[in-house]
Write a protein that holds these residues in place. Structure first.
Motif, mmCIF file in Angstrom:
data_model
loop_
_atom_site.group_PDB
_atom_site.id
_atom_site.type_symbol
_atom_site.label_atom_id
_atom_site.label_comp_id
_atom_site.label_asym_id
_atom_site.label_seq_id
_atom_site.Cartn_x
_atom_site.Cartn_y
_atom_site.Cartn_z
ATOM 1 N N PRO A 11 29.103 -56.724 1.593
ATOM 2 C CA PRO A 11 28.583 -57.784 0.879
ATOM 3 C C PRO A 11 27.138 -57.746 0.303
ATOM 4 O O PRO A 11 26.215 -58.145 1.060
ATOM 5 C CB PRO A 11 28.672 -58.920 2.079
ATOM 6 C CG PRO A 11 28.212 -57.994 3.215
ATOM 7 C CD PRO A 11 28.829 -56.569 3.118
ATOM 8 N N THR A 12 27.119 -57.282 -0.855
ATOM 9 C CA THR A 12 25.977 -57.195 -1.468
ATOM 10 C C THR A 12 26.051 -57.295 -2.960
ATOM 11 O O THR A 12 27.115 -56.960 -3.539
ATOM 12 C CB THR A 12 25.320 -55.888 -1.369
ATOM 13 O OG1 THR A 12 24.106 -55.854 -1.883
ATOM 14 C CG2 THR A 12 25.975 -54.631 -1.634
ATOM 15 N N ASP A 13 24.887 -57.844 -3.635
ATOM 16 C CA ASP A 13 24.795 -57.841 -4.995
ATOM 17 C C ASP A 13 23.724 -57.217 -5.669
ATOM 18 O O ASP A 13 23.053 -57.111 -6.596
ATOM 19 C CB ASP A 13 24.860 -59.296 -5.464
ATOM 20 C CG ASP A 13 23.947 -60.125 -4.723
ATOM 21 O OD1 ASP A 13 23.116 -59.759 -4.249
ATOM 22 O OD2 ASP A 13 24.181 -61.466 -4.496
ATOM 23 N N ILE A 14 23.354 -55.891 -4.830
ATOM 24 C CA ILE A 14 22.043 -55.244 -5.231
ATOM 25 C C ILE A 14 22.011 -54.623 -6.420
ATOM 26 O O ILE A 14 20.870 -54.409 -7.027
ATOM 27 C CB ILE A 14 21.968 -54.314 -3.859
ATOM 28 C CG1 ILE A 14 20.663 -53.731 -3.722
ATOM 29 C CG2 ILE A 14 23.055 -52.949 -3.994
ATOM 30 C CD1 ILE A 14 19.762 -54.925 -3.266
ATOM 31 N N GLY A 42 23.406 -53.953 5.354
ATOM 32 C CA GLY A 42 22.267 -53.115 4.337
ATOM 33 C C GLY A 42 21.281 -54.026 4.077
ATOM 34 O O GLY A 42 21.231 -55.322 4.320
ATOM 35 N N PRO A 43 20.099 -53.533 3.401
ATOM 36 C CA PRO A 43 18.989 -54.243 2.849
ATOM 37 C C PRO A 43 19.435 -55.447 2.029
ATOM 38 O O PRO A 43 20.341 -55.475 1.436
ATOM 39 C CB PRO A 43 18.267 -53.205 2.202
ATOM 40 C CG PRO A 43 19.060 -52.078 1.837
ATOM 41 C CD PRO A 43 20.110 -52.234 2.771
ATOM 42 N N VAL A 44 18.585 -56.480 2.419
ATOM 43 C CA VAL A 44 18.904 -57.778 1.542
ATOM 44 C C VAL A 44 18.475 -57.345 0.023
ATOM 45 O O VAL A 44 17.649 -56.366 -0.290
ATOM 46 C CB VAL A 44 18.079 -59.007 2.083
ATOM 47 C CG1 VAL A 44 18.587 -59.348 3.394
ATOM 48 C CG2 VAL A 44 16.473 -58.604 1.779
ATOM 49 N N ASN A 45 18.909 -58.201 -1.034
ATOM 50 C CA ASN A 45 18.659 -58.179 -2.235
ATOM 51 C C ASN A 45 17.117 -58.800 -2.741
ATOM 52 O O ASN A 45 16.894 -59.891 -2.359
ATOM 53 C CB ASN A 45 19.435 -58.691 -3.070
ATOM 54 C CG ASN A 45 19.488 -58.463 -4.522
ATOM 55 O OD1 ASN A 45 18.449 -58.049 -5.111
ATOM 56 N ND2 ASN A 45 20.492 -58.684 -5.276
ATOM 57 N N PRO A 46 15.971 -57.961 -3.029
ATOM 58 C CA PRO A 46 14.743 -58.296 -3.128
ATOM 59 C C PRO A 46 14.484 -59.131 -4.314
ATOM 60 O O PRO A 46 13.702 -59.601 -4.874
ATOM 61 C CB PRO A 46 13.831 -57.043 -3.105
ATOM 62 C CG PRO A 46 14.885 -55.954 -3.470
ATOM 63 C CD PRO A 46 16.236 -56.345 -3.073
ATOM 64 N N TRP A 47 15.573 -58.727 -5.240
ATOM 65 C CA TRP A 47 15.515 -59.335 -6.585
ATOM 66 C C TRP A 47 14.201 -59.023 -7.477
ATOM 67 O O TRP A 47 13.463 -60.247 -7.844
ATOM 68 C CB TRP A 47 15.780 -61.012 -6.479
ATOM 69 C CG TRP A 47 16.376 -61.529 -7.854
ATOM 70 C CD1 TRP A 47 15.745 -62.599 -8.664
ATOM 71 C CD2 TRP A 47 17.959 -61.319 -8.435
ATOM 72 N NE1 TRP A 47 16.878 -62.668 -9.679
ATOM 73 C CE2 TRP A 47 17.856 -62.093 -9.593
ATOM 74 C CE3 TRP A 47 19.016 -60.574 -7.761
ATOM 75 C CZ2 TRP A 47 19.163 -62.023 -10.197
ATOM 76 C CZ3 TRP A 47 19.808 -60.405 -8.505
ATOM 77 C CH2 TRP A 47 20.160 -61.106 -9.751
#
Length: 306
Positions: A13-16, A54-59
């Protein structure tokens, strides 16, 4: 298919790597649309392994032509480990994305497995985009536009070495289907690397059947077929829930024929489902269409001929 398949669902679940937020909700939308039950109805034994962390998206804006490279590496490392473990256990991994940068981890794991088992690898890339950008070619820095290039050895060291061999795959192993949006520099690079592309103009001219016959040619019983299915492959009229819609994609029947012919080969052994963005969807319509098509990948057909 008649044989019982042991299938593992892996959520990422990521949009990285994407340019729009929301693909991180894709795995849950596929679950809500009944993916596991649909596969069980086709005779598969299904285990949902839950979601990777995993890591959050820092945008953040791109650095050196890449957006969020450390986070992209972290997510793809997780995907690689999970997909490789399922293949080692003799199971079929289905990666539920998430954006298409995750295919770097998924396909590098498949390539590693094939090297170790002495199997030939063929990748079918179902997508509106060639995803063959580099940090010098990309207009955006979004890594979801780079996975095929990275897998072929053109990318940052941390991504191209992920599977233990560089490059992970040869461009000659890839067949791209449904392409209709390519950046200008990317187009030249695709031609230089001799990537085999069955774009929508080609499909318009010769039909989906002939395009798929060519894409599936020269495979044999020792071939591991990996399908990387970007939901924006489909025309946005039936699949609006993606961040990068491109009009003029395959029709509903063309998409099903594509999936049915892959199923008929009997060789699909791993699958990515990526770029589903419920935030841009209409009542989970796109996830339901995706599940419908995946049923065709697993043998559902209206074929009435004997």
């Amino acid at each position: 298919m008649t044989r019982l398949r042991q299938v593992s669902l892996i959520g990422a679940p990521t949009d990285i790597g994407a340019g729009a937020r929301g693909a991180s909700m894709g795995p849950e939308a596929l679950r809500v649309a009944g993916l596991a039950a649909a596969l069980q109805a086709r005779g598969a034994q299904v285990e949902d392994r839950g979601n990777l962390q995993g890591p959050v998206n820092p945008w953040l804006p791109p650095q050196d032509g890449y957006r969020h490279l450390p986070e992209v590496v972290a997510w793809n490392t997780q995907v690689h480990t999970a997909v490789y473990a399922e293949l080692q256990a003799g199971r079929m991994p289905i990666l539920m994305g998430g954006d298409h940068c995750l295919a770097i981890g998924s396909i590098s794991a498949v390539a590693r497995h094939c090297r170790e088992r002495g199997k030939k690898l063929r990748v079918l890339w179902l997508d509106a985009h060639a995803d063959f950008n580099t940090n010098t070619l990309t207009p955006s820095g979004n890594v979801h536009g780079m996975p095929v290039a990275c897998l072929c050895g053109f990318g940052p060291q941390a991504l191209i070495e992920l599977g233990g061999a560089t490059p992970a795959i040869s461009p000659k192993w890839v067949r791209q289907i449904g392409i209709r949006s390519v950046d200008e520099g990317e187009r030249r690079f695709v031609h230089e690397q001799d990537l085999e592309v069955f774009d929508m103009r080609f499909i318009d001219e010769v039909g989906m059947r002939h395009a798929m016959e060519l894409a599936l040619a020269t495979m044999d019983a020792n071939t591991h077929l990996h399908v990387s299915f970007d939901v924006d492959f489909l025309d946005p009229s039936m699949a609006p829930g993606v961040g990068t819609t491109v009009p003029g994609g395959p029709t509903y029947r063309e998409a099903h024929l594509c999936m049915e012919m892959i199923s008929d080969s009997g060789l699909m052994a791993s699958l990515d489902i990526v770029e589903l963005n419920p935030a841009l969807d209409e009542r989970n319509k796109t996830a339901l269409v995706a599940v419908d098509l995946i049923e065709s990948l697993f043998g559902k057909s209206t074929l009435m001929r004997k």
